[in-house]
Every structure is written in C-alpha cells, then in structure tokens.
Design a protein around this motif. Structure first.
Motif, PDB file in Angstrom:
ATOM      1  N   ASN A  35       1.022  -0.800   0.274  1.00 46.48           N
ATOM      2  CA  ASN A  35      -0.102  -0.112  -0.062  1.00 46.48           C
ATOM      3  C   ASN A  35       0.887   1.305   0.225  1.00 46.48           C
ATOM      4  OD1 ASN A  35      -1.411   2.349   1.092  1.00 46.48           O
ATOM      5  ND2 ASN A  35      -2.940   1.131   0.915  1.00 46.48           N
ATOM      6  N   GLN A  45      -3.608   0.003  -3.845  1.00 53.25           N
ATOM      7  CA  GLN A  45      -3.261  -1.379  -3.200  1.00 53.25           C
ATOM      8  C   GLN A  45      -3.246  -2.014  -3.840  1.00 53.25           C
ATOM      9  OE1 GLN A  45      -3.588  -1.392   0.876  1.00 53.25           O
ATOM     10  NE2 GLN A  45      -2.436  -3.435   0.402  1.00 53.25           N
ATOM     11  N   THR A  49      -3.152  -8.040  -2.061  1.00 53.81           N
ATOM     12  CA  THR A  49      -3.302  -8.241  -0.672  1.00 53.81           C
ATOM     13  C   THR A  49      -4.487  -7.561  -0.659  1.00 53.81           C
ATOM     14  OG1 THR A  49      -2.451  -6.091  -0.677  1.00 53.81           O
ATOM     15  CG2 THR A  49      -0.587  -7.700   0.146  1.00 53.81           C
ATOM     16  N   TYR A  50      -5.416  -7.085  -1.809  1.00 56.50           N
ATOM     17  CA  TYR A  50      -7.151  -6.810  -1.944  1.00 56.50           C
ATOM     18  C   TYR A  50      -7.505  -7.819  -1.192  1.00 56.50           C
ATOM     19  CZ  TYR A  50     -10.932  -3.546  -1.787  1.00 56.50           C
ATOM     20  OH  TYR A  50     -11.876  -3.949  -1.899  1.00 56.50           O
ATOM     21  N   GLU A  52      -6.783 -10.805  -0.359  1.00 53.29           N
ATOM     22  CA  GLU A  52      -6.942 -11.266   1.248  1.00 53.29           C
ATOM     23  C   GLU A  52      -8.022 -10.091   1.948  1.00 53.29           C
ATOM     24  OE1 GLU A  52      -2.830 -11.918   2.482  1.00 53.29           O
ATOM     25  OE2 GLU A  52      -2.515 -12.205   0.340  1.00 53.29           O
ATOM     26  N   PHE A  53      -8.281  -8.999   1.999  1.00 52.57           N
ATOM     27  CA  PHE A  53      -8.367  -8.424   3.189  1.00 52.57           C
ATOM     28  C   PHE A  53     -10.596  -8.019   2.493  1.00 52.57           C
ATOM     29  CE2 PHE A  53      -5.204  -4.730   2.220  1.00 52.57           C
ATOM     30  CZ  PHE A  53      -4.214  -5.410   3.073  1.00 52.57           C
TER      31      PHE A  53
END
Length: 152
Positions: A35, A45, A49-50, A52-53
C-alpha cells in the motif's frame, strides 16, 4: 466520521506509482509495501493483498463506473504534456456547457482519471476574453458573487 483516502486496487504497484508520478506529478508520501499513499491522499493497494482483505478473488477492472478527479490551474500546459505521453483516452479534451475544459483517460488498470481546468481559471479565461462579469456568470451558470471573487 472523516473520509481519509480514496484507494485504487492496482495490478502492478510500481507501474502505477510511476504513472501517477509521470502524468500527474504525484509522489509517494507513505510506503507500506503493498500500500502506498501518494500526495493528495490517493492510496494504491496491490490486487493480491486486496483480495485477501475482502476474501474474494472476483475483482474486475475497467468498469467505467467511477473516476478520480483532479483540477489543473494551467490546463493548456497539462494538455501539451499529455500529448507527449502514451495515454489511452476515454475522450479527448472537451468543453462542458459551463466552459470548463476536461480530459479523461485511463491509468494502467483502466481506472478513469479526469483532469479538469480549475473553475476559477475558467472564470478568468472568460473575463480575459472580453466577456463582462454578467456574461461570464450566465455562461458558467454561477452566481455573480463567484465571478466577483475571481476578479480579485
């Protein structure tokens, strides 16, 4: 409640950082690896990873259903700069009914970026062209108070 940052999910964060730096003059203010927050508050981002979020893998890009809006005081200079870059346009420069010139183009992940002429610069452009304050207010569909403030 306070809005902190718009955040764009990107497939290649380094490529996106370079794009926003080269095209819009933004720089990394905070670097958290996956990020990065750029000047002006725009956050990027990584797509991995997003996913996963939000616990989802069905992300899509290029929906043409929102944009990030910027204003430029020297629109002519910016338009000349764009001509030197490899940009995919949503549309070329156009002038809205109120006189503001805008251009929309895509970032590397097909997010729409709009850059508009600063609205006070529009007012000054009309006044400098010989339009009266009343004509300017009518053309821009703004109150005379706004035009008078631009004249100072």
């Amino acid at each position: 409640m306070k809005l902190k940052n718009p955040m764009l999910v990107v497939t290649d964060i380094d490529q996106s950082v370079e794009f926003y730096k080269k095209v819009l003059g933004l720089h990394v203010m905070m670097d958290f690896g996956a990020n990065k927050t750029l000047t002006g508050g725009l956050a990027l981002q990584t797509v991995e990873t997003y996913k996963e979020f939000i616990s989802r893998s069905d992300l899509s890009f290029g929906g043409n259903n929102f944009e990030i809006y910027f204003e430029e005081d020297d629109f002519d200079r910016f338009a000349d700069k764009l001509k030197e870059l490899d940009i995919e346009y949503v549309h070329p420069i156009k002038e809205h009914s109120w006189g503001q010139r805008v251009v929309r183009f895509y970032d590397p992940d097909k997010h729409i970026i709009e850059v508009g002429e600063n609205i006070k610069a529009v007012c000054k452009r009309f006044l400098n062209s010989g339009m009266t304050p009343e004509e300017t207010a009518e053309r821009m569909d703004v109150p005379m108070k706004f035009v008078k403030a631009c004249m100072q």
